[in-house]
Scaffold this motif. Structure first.
Motif, short mmCIF file in Angstrom:
data_model
loop_
_atom_site.label_atom_id
_atom_site.label_comp_id
_atom_site.label_asym_id
_atom_site.label_seq_id
_atom_site.Cartn_x
_atom_site.Cartn_y
_atom_site.Cartn_z
N GLY A 93 -6.61 -1.89 -0.55
CA GLY A 93 -6.36 -0.55 -1.06
C GLY A 93 -4.90 -0.34 -1.36
O GLY A 93 -4.28 0.61 -0.88
N LYS A 123 -2.62 3.60 -7.56
CA LYS A 123 -3.27 2.41 -7.02
C LYS A 123 -2.87 1.17 -7.82
O LYS A 123 -2.68 1.23 -9.03
N PRO A 147 -2.78 10.78 -2.43
CA PRO A 147 -3.00 10.55 -1.01
C PRO A 147 -2.77 11.82 -0.20
O PRO A 147 -1.90 12.62 -0.53
N THR A 180 -6.67 7.52 7.72
CA THR A 180 -6.57 6.90 6.41
C THR A 180 -7.52 7.50 5.39
O THR A 180 -7.84 6.85 4.40
N HIS A 181 -7.96 8.72 5.57
CA HIS A 181 -8.90 9.31 4.63
C HIS A 181 -8.17 9.92 3.45
O HIS A 181 -7.19 10.63 3.62
N LEU A 182 -8.65 9.62 2.25
CA LEU A 182 -8.05 10.14 1.03
C LEU A 182 -9.03 11.06 0.34
O LEU A 182 -10.23 10.89 0.43
N VAL A 189 -2.35 10.05 5.38
CA VAL A 189 -2.38 8.63 5.05
C VAL A 189 -1.26 7.91 5.80
O VAL A 189 -0.13 8.39 5.84
N TYR A 223 4.68 8.91 -5.16
CA TYR A 223 3.45 8.13 -5.29
C TYR A 223 3.22 7.81 -6.76
O TYR A 223 3.22 8.70 -7.61
N GLU A 270 -1.29 0.52 -2.86
CA GLU A 270 -0.70 1.67 -3.54
C GLU A 270 0.73 1.32 -3.91
O GLU A 270 1.39 0.57 -3.21
N SER A 301 -0.59 0.11 1.88
CA SER A 301 -2.04 -0.01 2.00
C SER A 301 -2.57 1.23 2.69
O SER A 301 -1.96 1.73 3.63
N ASP A 302 -3.69 1.69 2.21
CA ASP A 302 -4.33 2.85 2.84
C ASP A 302 -4.65 2.56 4.30
O ASP A 302 -4.62 3.45 5.14
N THR A 303 -4.97 1.31 4.62
CA THR A 303 -5.41 0.97 5.97
C THR A 303 -4.32 0.40 6.87
O THR A 303 -4.39 0.55 8.08
#
Length: 185
Positions: A131, A67, A33, A26-28, A37, A64, A133, A153-155
């Motif tokens: 987080g 956010k 993104p 999940t690192h941006l 992701v 995309y 999107e 969600s990013d997570t």
């Protein structure tokens, strides 16, 4: 209430299972993104596999948007989902994607129930603010292109999108038919 918890848990487990299979991280970096992701990997998997599910529609692309960071963003996205197209409906043996407003002319009571359920689910998911999107998805159904809004969600990955969430119901129905047919043979 217990049913809602089971449904939310099911979707969470499904999305987490897909993400684990994809090996997501999940690192941006920057404003866009990265390929690693979770929600992006999930959408790529859906895009790759929707044709094989024979649902009558295929995820052809996604974009995309950014956010979701303000209350105004949350409300705009929620309305776009509630008022947008993306609810699969079989008419004369052919799958089409319709809005809840269009479905209301077919079954007003069921459309209102669906609207309430979707609104409740979105309110619960959007309160988490993990987080969030916004992603616009492009679906092709019988030569027609439909665009829907996806909240991710990013997570946690994909939290809500009309076509995909409702497709799970159709897939479950088809799996039950296959299981029932195999048990009778």
């Amino acid at each position: 209430m217990k049913t809602k918890a089971i449904i939310v848990s099911f979707f969470f487990c499904l999305f987490m299972g897909v993400s684990l299979l994809c090996g997501a991280t999940t690192h941006l970096s920057g404003d866009q993104p990265g390929d690693s992701v979770l929600w992006k990997q999930q959408l790529d998997t859906i895009k790759k596999n929707t044709a094989e599910l024979h649902l009558g529609y295929v995820l052809t692309d996604y974009k995309y948007i950014g956010k979701i960071s303000t209350e105004e963003d949350l409300e705009r996205v929620k309305l776009a989902i509630l008022d947008g197209t993306g609810y699969p409906f079989v008419e004369n043996g052919k799958t089409i994607l319709i809005s809840l407003k269009e479905f209301s002319s077919i079954d007003k009571e069921e459309a209102e129930n669906m609207r309430k359920k979707v609104k409740t689910y979105l309110d619960q998911m959007l309160r988490l603010r993990l987080g969030l999107e916004e992603v616009v998805l492009e679906w092709t159904c019988d030569g027609t292109i439909y665009k829907t809004v996806c909240v991710a969600s990013d997570t946690l990955g994909i939290l809500y999108e009309n076509v995909f969430i409702n497709a799970l119901g159709l897939v479950q129905q088809r799996l039950l038919c296959v299981i029932q047919n195999s048990n009778t043979n």
